[in-house]
Design a protein around this motif. Structure first.
Motif, PDB file in Angstrom:
ATOM      1  N   LEU A 170     -12.107  25.650  20.510  1.00 20.84           N
ATOM      2  CA  LEU A 170     -13.420  25.907  19.931  1.00 20.84           C
ATOM      3  C   LEU A 170     -13.334  26.681  18.615  1.00 20.84           C
ATOM      4  O   LEU A 170     -14.358  26.856  17.946  1.00 20.84           O
ATOM      5  N   ALA A 171     -12.153  27.111  18.242  1.00 19.89           N
ATOM      6  CA  ALA A 171     -11.979  27.782  16.952  1.00 19.89           C
ATOM      7  C   ALA A 171     -11.671  26.797  15.834  1.00 19.89           C
ATOM      8  O   ALA A 171     -11.363  27.203  14.715  1.00 19.89           O
ATOM      9  N   ALA A 181     -17.491  29.111  27.388  1.00 17.91           N
ATOM     10  CA  ALA A 181     -16.349  29.759  26.741  1.00 17.91           C
ATOM     11  C   ALA A 181     -16.804  30.780  25.707  1.00 17.91           C
ATOM     12  O   ALA A 181     -17.864  30.643  25.083  1.00 17.91           O
ATOM     13  N   GLY A 182     -15.986  31.796  25.521  1.00 23.55           N
ATOM     14  CA  GLY A 182     -16.329  32.785  24.505  1.00 23.55           C
ATOM     15  C   GLY A 182     -15.216  33.790  24.298  1.00 23.55           C
ATOM     16  O   GLY A 182     -14.283  33.904  25.092  1.00 23.55           O
ATOM     17  N   HIS A 212     -20.872  30.573  19.173  1.00 20.81           N
ATOM     18  CA  HIS A 212     -22.088  29.836  18.795  1.00 20.81           C
ATOM     19  C   HIS A 212     -21.816  28.512  18.096  1.00 20.81           C
ATOM     20  O   HIS A 212     -22.210  27.451  18.596  1.00 20.81           O
ATOM     21  N   LEU A 213     -21.175  28.538  16.928  1.00 16.04           N
ATOM     22  CA  LEU A 213     -21.081  27.320  16.124  1.00 16.04           C
ATOM     23  C   LEU A 213     -20.399  26.173  16.872  1.00 16.04           C
ATOM     24  O   LEU A 213     -20.852  25.023  16.809  1.00 16.04           O
ATOM     25  N   ALA A 214     -19.307  26.472  17.567  1.00 15.69           N
ATOM     26  CA  ALA A 214     -18.588  25.406  18.270  1.00 15.69           C
ATOM     27  C   ALA A 214     -19.445  24.782  19.361  1.00 15.69           C
ATOM     28  O   ALA A 214     -19.471  23.562  19.531  1.00 15.69           O
ATOM     29  N   HIS A 215     -20.184  25.621  20.096  1.00 13.98           N
ATOM     30  CA  HIS A 215     -21.043  25.079  21.153  1.00 13.98           C
ATOM     31  C   HIS A 215     -22.258  24.353  20.571  1.00 13.98           C
ATOM     32  O   HIS A 215     -22.725  23.362  21.150  1.00 13.98           O
ATOM     33  N   VAL A 255     -26.586  24.308  29.994  1.00 18.76           N
ATOM     34  CA  VAL A 255     -26.661  25.747  30.269  1.00 18.76           C
ATOM     35  C   VAL A 255     -25.798  26.463  29.238  1.00 18.76           C
ATOM     36  O   VAL A 255     -24.606  26.175  29.109  1.00 18.76           O
ATOM     37  N   THR A 256     -26.391  27.375  28.511  1.00 24.24           N
ATOM     38  CA  THR A 256     -25.658  28.178  27.533  1.00 24.24           C
ATOM     39  C   THR A 256     -25.574  29.608  28.050  1.00 24.24           C
ATOM     40  O   THR A 256     -26.599  30.208  28.408  1.00 24.24           O
TER      41      THR A 256
END
Length: 302
Positions: A66-67, A93-94, A115-118, A138-139
Motif C-alpha cells: 500500500l506504500a 491495513a495501516g 488513506h490514499l492507498a485505500h 468497511v473502512t
C-alpha cells in the motif's frame, strides 16, 4: 455473526492483529477470504496459522504494498481481470506513528498508506463490488480521528511533522472518505454501502511495530494496562462488516468510556468528519494524488 457462506471477502493488512482476526472469523463463518500483506513471508506465516486452526477455510494470500500506488493499481487491475464479484472489502491495513517517511510516490507515509492507498484501491475495485446487491465496504478508522485536522497546506509534513498529528490526520481522512463514499454510492444508486469502524484502544502490534524509544515504551505500558484485547476490539469491524441492519454511513465503535473499550455500538464521528465541504476538498486532492476517479457505470447492478 450471520453465516457468510457464499461471500467473497477482501481484507487488507490481514497478516497480523485486527486484520488477521477479521479474516479468521469471516472464514470461520464460511466466507471465502482474500488476505493481503505487504511482506510475503509474514503473510505466508499468517496463512499457515489460520489454516492450522481452520483446515477447511477457503483462504488465499496475495502480496499488496500500500506504500506504492502503482502496485495498488496493478493489484486492482489483476482482480478486475479475474472478474470475481467482491461482497465485502475491509480497508484495515495501516501504519501508526512512524518517523516521517515517504511512499514511493512521495506522499507522507501515514496519509499515503492509511488513506490514499485505500482510496485508490476502493475506487478501482468498485466495479467488482457493484456486480450484485448487498456489497459492503468497511473502512477502519480510529478514536484518534477526533484529534485530527487536515494539513492541506503541508500534506507531506515537510514543514512540520508530528507522528501523532499526522496519524490523526490519516484517521480523520479515513472517516471523511468513508462517509463521502457512502453519499456518492447512494447518489449513483449503486447497491453498495460504506461503513466506518474503529477498535477503541486494542492491544495489537500496530502500536509498537513502527514506534521507537520512549514512545514505544509508553505504548507497551498502555497496551498492557489500558487496552482491551484484540479479540474484543475486532468485534467492531466484524459488526460493521456483517450486521444486516446497517444501511451505510454508520460508525461502529466500543460503547465504553471515551470509546476505548466495550461492545460494538453506533458512535458519532468528530463533527469535522461529516463536513461535506471538507470531504469534497479531500476527495478532489485524493483523486489528483492517486489519478483515480469514481467509476462511471454504463449499467447499474441489480
Amino acid at each position: 455473526m450471520p453465516d457468510q457462506t457464499g461471500r467473497f471477502v477482501f481484507v487488507t493488512g490481514a497478516n497480523s492483529g485486527l486484520g488477521f482476526l477479521t479474516a479468521r472469523e469471516l472464514a470461520r463463518k464460511g466466507a471465502a477470504v482474500l488476505m493481503t500483506a505487504r511482506d510475503e513471508g509474514r503473510g505466508q506465516r499468517a496463512l499457515a496459522r489460520l489454516k492450522a486452526e481452520l483446515p477447511d477455510a477457503a483462504v488465499e494470500l496475495r502480496r499488496l504494498d500500500l506504500a506504492d500506488l502503482d502496485h495498488v493499481a496493478a493489484f486492482a487491475d489483476a482482480l478486475k481481470n479475474e472478474g470475481r464479484p467482491i461482497d465485502l472489502l475491509i480497508n484495515n491495513a495501516g501504519v501508526m506513528m512512524p518517523p516521517r517517511g515517504l511512499t514511493r510516490q512521495g506522499h507522507e507515509t501515514q496519509f499515503g498508506v492509511n488513506h490514499l492507498a485505500h482510496f485508490a484501491l476502493t475506487l478501482r475495485v468498485l466495479p467488482l463490488l457493484s456486480m450484485h446487491a448487498g456489497a459492503r465496504i468497511v473502512t477502519v478508522s480510529s478514536e484518534l480521528h477526533r484529534r485530527g485536522r487536515m494539513h492541506f497546506e503541508d500534506i507531506t509534513g515537510e514543514k512540520s511533522y508530528g507522528r501523532l498529528a499526522f496519524y490523526a490526520q490519516s484517521k480523520l481522512a479515513n472517516a471523511l472518505f468513508a462517509l463521502e463514499l457512502d453519499r456518492r454510492l447512494k447518489a449513483a444508486n449503486l447497491p453498495v454501502i460504506s461503513v466506518l469502524a474503529h477498535p477503541g484502544y486494542s492491544d495489537t502490534n500496530l502500536q509498537t511495530n513502527a514506534t521507537s524509544g520512549v514512545l514505544r515504551l509508553f505504548m507497551r505500558i498502555g497496551n498492557r494496562f489500558l487496552a482491551q484485547d484484540a479479540e474484543q476490539g475486532v468485534l467492531n469491524q466484524l459488526y460493521a462488516a456483517t450486521a444486516k441492519e446497517l444501511r451505510g454511513g454508520e460508525f461502529i465503535g466500543p460503547d465504553g468510556f471515551r470509546e476505548m473499550r466495550g461492545s460494538p455500538s453506533l458512535v458519532h464521528p468528530l463533527p469535522a468528519a461529516t463536513d461535506t465541504a471538507l470531504a469534497a476538498r479531500l476527495w478532489k486532492l485524493s483523486e489528483d494524488l492517486t489519478h483515480t476517479r469514481f467509476p462511471v457505470f454504463a449499467e447499474r447492478a441489480i
